[in-house]
Design an enzyme around this catalytic site. Structure first.
Site, PDB file in Angstrom:
ATOM      1  N   HIS A 175     -48.948  -7.035  -7.495  1.00 33.35           N
ATOM      2  CA  HIS A 175     -48.007  -8.003  -6.928  1.00 33.35           C
ATOM      3  C   HIS A 175     -48.296  -9.368  -7.527  1.00 33.35           C
ATOM      4  O   HIS A 175     -49.213  -9.519  -8.340  1.00 33.35           O
ATOM      5  CB  HIS A 175     -48.148  -8.069  -5.399  1.00 33.35           C
ATOM      6  CG  HIS A 175     -49.484  -8.576  -4.938  1.00 33.35           C
ATOM      7  ND1 HIS A 175     -50.572  -7.755  -4.752  1.00 33.35           N
ATOM      8  CD2 HIS A 175     -49.930  -9.833  -4.649  1.00 33.35           C
ATOM      9  CE1 HIS A 175     -51.615  -8.476  -4.346  1.00 33.35           C
ATOM     10  NE2 HIS A 175     -51.250  -9.734  -4.279  1.00 33.35           N
ATOM     11  N   HIS A 188     -47.776  -5.929   0.194  1.00 32.64           N
ATOM     12  CA  HIS A 188     -47.036  -6.970  -0.517  1.00 32.64           C
ATOM     13  C   HIS A 188     -46.696  -6.494  -1.923  1.00 32.64           C
ATOM     14  O   HIS A 188     -47.561  -6.041  -2.655  1.00 32.64           O
ATOM     15  CB  HIS A 188     -47.761  -8.305  -0.589  1.00 32.64           C
ATOM     16  CG  HIS A 188     -49.255  -8.242  -0.759  1.00 32.64           C
ATOM     17  ND1 HIS A 188     -49.935  -7.104  -1.115  1.00 32.64           N
ATOM     18  CD2 HIS A 188     -50.202  -9.199  -0.632  1.00 32.64           C
ATOM     19  CE1 HIS A 188     -51.218  -7.357  -1.180  1.00 32.64           C
ATOM     20  NE2 HIS A 188     -51.416  -8.607  -0.895  1.00 32.64           N
ATOM     21  N   HIS A 193     -51.089 -16.507  -8.370  1.00 29.73           N
ATOM     22  CA  HIS A 193     -51.866 -15.459  -9.045  1.00 29.73           C
ATOM     23  C   HIS A 193     -51.033 -14.204  -9.252  1.00 29.73           C
ATOM     24  O   HIS A 193     -50.092 -13.937  -8.519  1.00 29.73           O
ATOM     25  CB  HIS A 193     -53.144 -15.098  -8.254  1.00 29.73           C
ATOM     26  CG  HIS A 193     -52.910 -14.401  -6.950  1.00 29.73           C
ATOM     27  ND1 HIS A 193     -52.791 -15.060  -5.744  1.00 29.73           N
ATOM     28  CD2 HIS A 193     -52.768 -13.088  -6.643  1.00 29.73           C
ATOM     29  CE1 HIS A 193     -52.601 -14.187  -4.769  1.00 29.73           C
ATOM     30  NE2 HIS A 193     -52.578 -12.971  -5.288  1.00 29.73           N
ATOM     31  N   HIS A 211     -59.424 -10.646   2.661  1.00 24.88           N
ATOM     32  CA  HIS A 211     -58.318 -11.374   3.250  1.00 24.88           C
ATOM     33  C   HIS A 211     -58.134 -10.931   4.703  1.00 24.88           C
ATOM     34  O   HIS A 211     -58.204  -9.734   4.997  1.00 24.88           O
ATOM     35  CB  HIS A 211     -57.006 -11.070   2.524  1.00 24.88           C
ATOM     36  CG  HIS A 211     -56.916 -11.584   1.127  1.00 24.88           C
ATOM     37  ND1 HIS A 211     -57.096 -12.898   0.800  1.00 24.88           N
ATOM     38  CD2 HIS A 211     -56.649 -10.955  -0.045  1.00 24.88           C
ATOM     39  CE1 HIS A 211     -56.930 -13.058  -0.499  1.00 24.88           C
ATOM     40  NE2 HIS A 211     -56.673 -11.893  -1.043  1.00 24.88           N
ATOM     41  N   TYR A 225     -60.594 -13.792  -6.516  1.00 29.26           N
ATOM     42  CA  TYR A 225     -59.686 -14.617  -7.310  1.00 29.26           C
ATOM     43  C   TYR A 225     -60.480 -15.194  -8.475  1.00 29.26           C
ATOM     44  O   TYR A 225     -61.613 -15.662  -8.287  1.00 29.26           O
ATOM     45  CB  TYR A 225     -59.139 -15.801  -6.503  1.00 29.26           C
ATOM     46  CG  TYR A 225     -58.073 -15.477  -5.491  1.00 29.26           C
ATOM     47  CD1 TYR A 225     -57.214 -14.395  -5.631  1.00 29.26           C
ATOM     48  CD2 TYR A 225     -57.888 -16.308  -4.384  1.00 29.26           C
ATOM     49  CE1 TYR A 225     -56.223 -14.129  -4.687  1.00 29.26           C
ATOM     50  CE2 TYR A 225     -56.903 -16.058  -3.443  1.00 29.26           C
ATOM     51  CZ  TYR A 225     -56.068 -14.961  -3.600  1.00 29.26           C
ATOM     52  OH  TYR A 225     -55.090 -14.716  -2.670  1.00 29.26           O
ATOM     53  N   GLU A 272     -56.002 -11.934  -9.518  1.00 32.85           N
ATOM     54  CA  GLU A 272     -56.751 -11.320  -8.422  1.00 32.85           C
ATOM     55  C   GLU A 272     -57.059  -9.876  -8.797  1.00 32.85           C
ATOM     56  O   GLU A 272     -56.218  -9.169  -9.352  1.00 32.85           O
ATOM     57  CB  GLU A 272     -55.900 -11.330  -7.147  1.00 32.85           C
ATOM     58  CG  GLU A 272     -56.584 -10.676  -5.947  1.00 32.85           C
ATOM     59  CD  GLU A 272     -55.709 -10.627  -4.690  1.00 32.85           C
ATOM     60  OE1 GLU A 272     -54.504 -10.357  -4.810  1.00 32.85           O
ATOM     61  OE2 GLU A 272     -56.256 -10.866  -3.591  1.00 32.85           O
TER      62      GLU A 272
END
Lengths: 309, 309, 309, 309
Positions: free
Chosen positions: B154, B201, B216, B248, B257, B267
């Site tokens: 993503h 996501h 990112h 997260h 990251y 990421e």
């Protein structure tokens, strides 16, 4: 909608020979959460991270096995549409009223040529995973109670006429073929793995003379380390382990097969790849079926093709 | 079809300040596979387990950043339909001819209010993951070459008007909202995580005054142990790590990251939950945004909201 | 005997500002097992897989910090011999009577030039790990209660004259140098990691002007996945995390540093290599000390050299 | 010295039926590093993270099996002392000149009642692990070449009179008993696990009528995830897997048993606890030996007690 139609396996109703023995297994050893019991004595459970009211229903009976396997669909319109599509395809359907299963709306039930009862429904109460929908923690104590899978993931069913079953799932219900094993003739499917999602399998079938049989229901774990923990917990609780920890060649998942006290096989697994409907299916030849099923042993154990419930 | 419409992120074109330095980073350190270079000098790469020809395209430029982010859709009819739907919604689209990107069919491109260029396409050559589609092994040597993620997963983009962007993705393209962070007023979205699949996501946006910015691009790893390995490889190669390994709160994934040599953040992450469109979105309040972004530190680092490319 | 003399770190006595707050932290969050309280109000705890009665003793005081760090030796003869060797070396020793610490025999205590109190003892009651010594299970429920480390592993102490301290541990107590960091001059040790076993460190020292300071006590976890779980539990309990999850370059372990409610830093870590006394020590230069301490960030955080208790 | 006397297993000489086939297995599949070949044709290998010149020596012969198993001792004085102690105990010893094994000093060899040849030595060239002793990285590319264990860890030998063997290791060489399995009489040892260190076993013996037999040599992996990776690599290379991945009840390690092309069993394992000489040994009863050996299957496979080389 990018994800529509049939969303996911939503529930399985299993027959157990002794209800409290079964509840002990699924709740205290496998680590599902008990969410209710109904007037007919059925016990409802869910995996800790599932949000809907239940995914496993236990019914006491004289014989082990599976009563039905149900899929959640997107909405009421989808349910109506798929019901009509099934009927148009020649599949007889019936409606089971809302409330027959606790906290669950109307279900459309139909038999498939392998001898299994399949259901579609769109309503089931969201009871959450124990965390709020605002600022949740990533996991809860419940995630370490017993084996504690994330969700009911799929089932593998045994029965005849699996090419007709595959057609219903693919042509009517929008599933796609992810992997299959062919027989000695190089053409006839011995087994098919079907997905309605990005999971490598939402349901799978193996060709078998007896109809309506259950090979296993499967529950998802978060890591290979949780697979080890699951095997340890099985041993601590004298659960009969069929095979594992090991890896499947087919779908690549890491796995343990074991039996509940009534003889229903279940799987706790992790990993494997995520698939898409534009992907070419993977084929396993007859000679490599052992490696496909049990990647490390590279042979089927005698039970894989014969012991079902 | 149960999965239809927009399938997945298919490619990102990134600008790098020095092409060979960029290729070294993405191919030798991140461990993507180089699959081609075109007449304009762009370099094409894919993650080892992706099947389509490429997912990352590098273009040398004076400024780092993202040129466009493209999604693969199910088929030609879907592409036509979504193009019309976008136009009907008031989004201007253009067609980029087949072959502009190597091994890729016609693309429908459109700008979104956050200032980014988004693309849809349905054809890209299947080059496989290095294993046959008959009796494959579960992984290959390539899966240990550098960090070696499984796939482009993503991206997170920064720009204005993200509520309008969200509406396009949800109302026209069939995405659904998985998680969001609200601002001090308790209502306005600071950030939205959107999915067209079971991934928590497929694309995400953070409100930001400057349009068209990249926070990112993200690449999927198979386990938390691979996240550690990724951090080690970054240190061995003097990659600038922004933060991590950590978790997260939002989406629950475990993550690092870091920055490519041109300053584009990327990421490498693993895990998190899988979501469905019938699920209620998770909300993070302004006070808990630090915990949402970096679950262990529980505060944003100064770079998260300010450093973009 | 192949392992003889000083066996292992056996206990640490820590000062906490509020006893019950400290007990909550060490028992309910870190997940040690409370094994007793004595007449003076001290609380005794052990890691679940330790066999001896306790490894952590909490004492309420006005200032946080460490009272003493004790090593178990092989037997009574070893205790007598080491006491004489210390005295012969010029180290003053005293005997603390059996029973001063619960379930613990006589201890030989001595001060070292860094300003710390060190103890040797050979008797402490074996209370087991909750499993029998016949046909035990590999782990117990207690191993998932809080962070639940395996054992007290080592401590890192700050104080002056660490070259003299090192000599006592090496020349008298039979430790060996595993790794060290040298200062700008390329010769003077900034820090030393010392082992009496196959552990990469049973005790470590950093040069510091103030005597008698504690940098951290360290507790061993079983896997990198347990390190993630520890960080999650810290966040769920609002424990102040200093840094991590990350890796040390020195000793290669994976780690989290955090603070107890009184400000005593503690570490939960995993992995690293196992060392032997015939191995050449590893040296870290002044320029690379950041990478040595925090392998991923490759710089010291400001707290590492300044915040001690 | 806290660690003194016998330090660790230092080398094993194995007989293979075809040298190059054996080299391919141990170097390319198991992933040891080849470090030399001598005038008699023997091939020397080491695990990547071992520092001494070699730990495995392969010799071509007509029959598979073990020639000798050697332990490194602390220094020349220790070697002399242990030689005298052995002779005083009634064990005949011989000296093998320095250089007989490449880069290795003089060895003291002796036969034990189980029919095996054991060696002690103190000198072997430190060739390092591929990293400098100043500012090293935590791992190297070599650590991902094949299965790539950390070290030769221990061996399990089959033969008669293991109570006499145990006495030699405990009374003369300073080992201690960590775990044992007793026979139906509740007294006679069927198997003993012995340690000269903090390892739960540096050598182990099973009672067996034929003398001088090898059950397996064992190599240490860093994590359960590496155990999975090892099993995958075995399957990719058609290595004959005996059992695993699984866990041992005894020592708690996670493990795979497999066979080299000549039929010598080897183990790749991880984990288990660390032990100390003041710990009470763990006993396994005859009824639970299956659970002790293979914790998940809870029965011995037919090969465990019968197939040796």
């Amino acid at each position: 909608m990018a994800i529509t139609g049939v969303l996911r396996p939503g529930h399985v109703q299993l027959r157990v020979l002794d209800l409290e023995e079964g509840v002990h297994h699924y709740r205290d050893v496998l680590g599902l959460v008990e969410t209710g019991r109904d007037a007919s004595g059925r016990v409802y459970l869910k995996a800790w991270d599932e949000r809907d009211h239940h995914s496993v229903v236990l019914r006491q009976a004289d014989e082990a096995g599976i009563d039905f396997f149900g899929f959640k669909v997107l909405d009421a319109a989808t349910l109506d549409r798929l019901e009509k599509d099934l009927q148009a395809y020649g599949v007889q359907t019936s409606r089971i009223p809302a409330g027959d299963l606790l906290e669950t709306g109307e279900r459309v039930r139909f038999g498939i040529p392998s001898g299994h009862q399949i259901e579609l429904y769109w309503e089931k109460t969201d009871v959450g995973n124990g965390q709020p929908y605002v600022n949740p923690e990533p996991w809860t104590d419940q995630s370490e109670n017993g084996i504690a899978p994330i969700r009911l993931d799929h089932c593998l069913l045994y029965g005849p006429d699996i090419e007709k079953v595959k057609d219903i799932f693919v042509d009517v219900l929008g599933f796609y073929l992810v992997e299959h094993v062919v027989m000695e003739d190089g053409q006839t499917d011995l087994a098919v793995w079907l997905s309605c999602s990005m999971k490598a399998h939402d349901i799978a079938f193996v060709r078998h003379p007896e109809p309506g049989k259950l090979h296993h229901t499967s529950f998802l774990l978060e890591s290979w380390e949780k697979v080890l923990r699951a095997a340890d917990i099985m041993s601590m609780n004298k659960v009969s382990i069929d095979i594992g920890p090991t890896r499947h060649g087919i779908t690549r998942g890491t796995t343990i097969y074991a039996f509940d006290p009534s003889g229903n096989r279940f799987e706790t697994f992790c990993g494997g790849y995520q698939s898409y409907p534009d992907w070419q299916p993977i084929k396993w030849t007859w000679e490599e079926v052992g490696t496909g099923i049990f990647y490390h042993d590279r042979v089927l154990n005698e039970r894989f093709l014969s012991v079902v419930s």
